[in-house]
Design an enzyme around this catalytic site. Structure first.
Site, PDB file in Angstrom:
ATOM      1  N   GLU A  52     -16.492 -21.775  -9.099  1.00 14.33           N
ATOM      2  CA  GLU A  52     -17.522 -22.805  -8.959  1.00 14.33           C
ATOM      3  C   GLU A  52     -17.200 -23.754  -7.805  1.00 14.33           C
ATOM      4  O   GLU A  52     -18.096 -24.158  -7.046  1.00 14.33           O
ATOM      5  CB  GLU A  52     -17.653 -23.594 -10.260  1.00 14.33           C
ATOM      6  CG  GLU A  52     -18.041 -22.741 -11.464  1.00 14.33           C
ATOM      7  CD  GLU A  52     -16.834 -22.212 -12.237  1.00 14.33           C
ATOM      8  OE1 GLU A  52     -16.964 -22.027 -13.458  1.00 14.33           O
ATOM      9  OE2 GLU A  52     -15.767 -21.961 -11.620  1.00 14.33           O
ATOM     10  N   THR A  93       0.986  17.700 -18.112  1.00 17.61           N
ATOM     11  CA  THR A  93       1.197  16.736 -17.032  1.00 17.61           C
ATOM     12  C   THR A  93       2.257  17.186 -16.039  1.00 17.61           C
ATOM     13  O   THR A  93       2.456  16.535 -15.017  1.00 17.61           O
ATOM     14  CB  THR A  93       1.630  15.380 -17.616  1.00 17.61           C
ATOM     15  OG1 THR A  93       2.877  15.544 -18.312  1.00 17.61           O
ATOM     16  CG2 THR A  93       0.581  14.838 -18.575  1.00 17.61           C
ATOM     17  N   ARG A 103      -0.204   0.918  -3.569  1.00 14.98           N
ATOM     18  CA  ARG A 103      -0.162   1.224  -2.139  1.00 14.98           C
ATOM     19  C   ARG A 103      -1.494   1.776  -1.612  1.00 14.98           C
ATOM     20  O   ARG A 103      -1.804   1.600  -0.448  1.00 14.98           O
ATOM     21  CB  ARG A 103       0.952   2.250  -1.863  1.00 14.98           C
ATOM     22  CG  ARG A 103       2.326   1.774  -2.280  1.00 14.98           C
ATOM     23  CD  ARG A 103       3.415   2.794  -1.967  1.00 14.98           C
ATOM     24  NE  ARG A 103       3.211   4.077  -2.612  1.00 14.98           N
ATOM     25  CZ  ARG A 103       3.503   4.330  -3.890  1.00 14.98           C
ATOM     26  NH1 ARG A 103       4.006   3.373  -4.651  1.00 14.98           N
ATOM     27  NH2 ARG A 103       3.284   5.525  -4.402  1.00 14.98           N
ATOM     28  N   LEU A 117       6.985   8.224 -24.656  1.00 22.53           N
ATOM     29  CA  LEU A 117       6.574   6.824 -24.694  1.00 22.53           C
ATOM     30  C   LEU A 117       5.080   6.702 -24.958  1.00 22.53           C
ATOM     31  O   LEU A 117       4.650   5.845 -25.750  1.00 22.53           O
ATOM     32  CB  LEU A 117       6.940   6.124 -23.380  1.00 22.53           C
ATOM     33  CG  LEU A 117       6.547   4.646 -23.269  1.00 22.53           C
ATOM     34  CD1 LEU A 117       7.095   3.828 -24.428  1.00 22.53           C
ATOM     35  CD2 LEU A 117       7.017   4.060 -21.930  1.00 22.53           C
TER      36      LEU A 117
END
Length: 391
Positions: free
Chosen positions: A65, A178, A224, A314
């Site tokens: 604002e 993965t 990056r 994890l």
């Protein structure tokens, strides 16, 4: 000034919607900048023309604002009594790192202020609106509330539940792997998908990984591929401090490690002499960092959004601890047949016990597909709370 794209409608309701979308577009420009403050954008409109706009700057600097009001004055607009101000979050009414925005708006005396959602901070919610109304300024609430909440979902979660919003980022083959069985994973997905992952890193306040990922991939996990003025804090779980403080992950600050109380002070000192902060937490029976203790610590910090790029163990532990609010999955159009899974843990005994998320968005990114999924019950709880505030 950059006008919002698209043709301006004629009806008053549609015009309000149009200009609030412009305010939200301004707020998105604070996406990598304003944390831990929310992403806020503001536009000032007079005679159905944009005369000024602004977005929240880095912490301790001007809010949206103030930026918009300052631009209006710089461009020669001194009389704003016939203007409407659009802002995606209730203007602040308290002294924090900056002075209250609502006082500056009251001095300008606009005809109306249109606000997407009230501030979910229990200490200030509604006070800004009350002051505007007391000053004779018309206030409209709740326009594009859901879109405004999603842009600041981590801030909203922290204010309402005292918990940040945590997501997993996963890149996998079409059959859910993965990496190859020997751990090689560079690169399953395309450069375009990796750049999109960097966008989500930049948006977060904290990037989290595990010691296994640091050992296997030797990553930096910095931003990056997209321009940003702010690098998020990065942290790694290393319960026994087995990693080397000379690892690539630690060579750029800010960075930290979560270890267990079982580690010696000598190991802690070794890391801290290398500029790496070590936070010691309780351990589980298996010697891992207790994730619930870690999340309680997170809730005491000013973290809005947490980005996790880690291995299956994890990821699975976070899911089974009930700490995951969202998943970003990048799926390559390829089959590996066997390899390392994205998530591992205790499987359900029945299909109806499977962990399920709501699919929010899909998009083709290069040759890959991005899936955005969220914990719908938690999201709806946040929306319900915000709607109750506004209506």
């Amino acid at each position: 000034m950059t006008a919002f794209s698209g043709k301006k409608p004629r009806s008053s309701n549609c015009l309000d919607s149009y200009w609030m979308q412009q305010a939200l577009a301004c707020a998105k420009r604070a996406e990598f900048l304003s944390a831990p403050n929310p992403r806020v954008g503001c536009v000032i409109v007079q005679n159905n023309e944009l005369i000024a706009q602004g977005f929240t700057q880095r912490v301790g600097q001007e809010h949206a604002e103030i930026m918009a009001l300052r631009e209006a004055r710089t461009l020669g607009f001194r009389d704003l009594t016939k203007s409407t101000i659009y802002v995606n979050l209730e203007p602040c009414s308290h002294y924090g790192r900056t002075k209250p925005c609502v006082q500056e708006i009251i001095q300008a005396q606009p005809k109306r202020v249109v606000i997407a959602m009230l501030d979910p901070n229990k200490q200030v919610s509604g006070q800004g609106v009350a002051q505007l109304k007391a000053a004779g300024i018309r206030v409209c609430l709740g326009l594009h509330l859901e879109q405004a909440a999603w842009l600041n979902v981590g801030f909203v979660s922290r204010m309402i539940h005292n918990k940040p919003w945590l997501w997993l980022k996963i890149a996998s083959s079409l059959d859910g792997f993965t990496a190859l069985s020997d751990g090689r994973s560079q690169w399953i997905t395309s450069q375009e998908a990796r750049a999109r992952g960097h966008y989500w890193r930049a948006r977060a306040d904290l990037i989290v990984t595990g010691s296994g990922t640091v050992q296997a991939d030797n990553p930096l996990l910095t931003v990056r591929a997209v321009p940003t003025l702010r690098q998020p804090l990065r942290g790694v779980f290393d319960g026994q401090l087995k990693l080397s403080p000379k690892a690539r992950f630690f060579q750029q600050q800010p960075v930290m490690v979560w270890a267990t109380e079982q580690v010696t002070q000598g190991k802690v000192d070794l890391f801290e002499r290398n500029g790496i902060y070590v936070h010691v937490l309780p351990s589980t029976s298996t010697g891992q960092v207790d994730l619930n203790a870690w999340f309680n610590w997170l809730s005491q910090q000013e973290f809005n959004e947490i980005h996790v790029e880690a291995g299956a163990r994890l990821n699975g532990a976070l899911v089974q601890a009930g700490l995951v609010d969202q998943v970003l999955a990048y799926v390559a159009p390829s089959y590996l047949m066997q390899g390392r899974a994205a998530i591992s843990g205790t499987p359900p005994k029945d299909l109806n016990q499977a962990w399920r998320l709501e699919l929010v968005h899909t998009e083709k990114v290069g040759p890959d597909v991005e899936f955005l999924l969220r914990h719908e019950k938690r999201w709806q709880q946040l929306l319900k709370h915000l709607r109750k505030l506004c209506f």
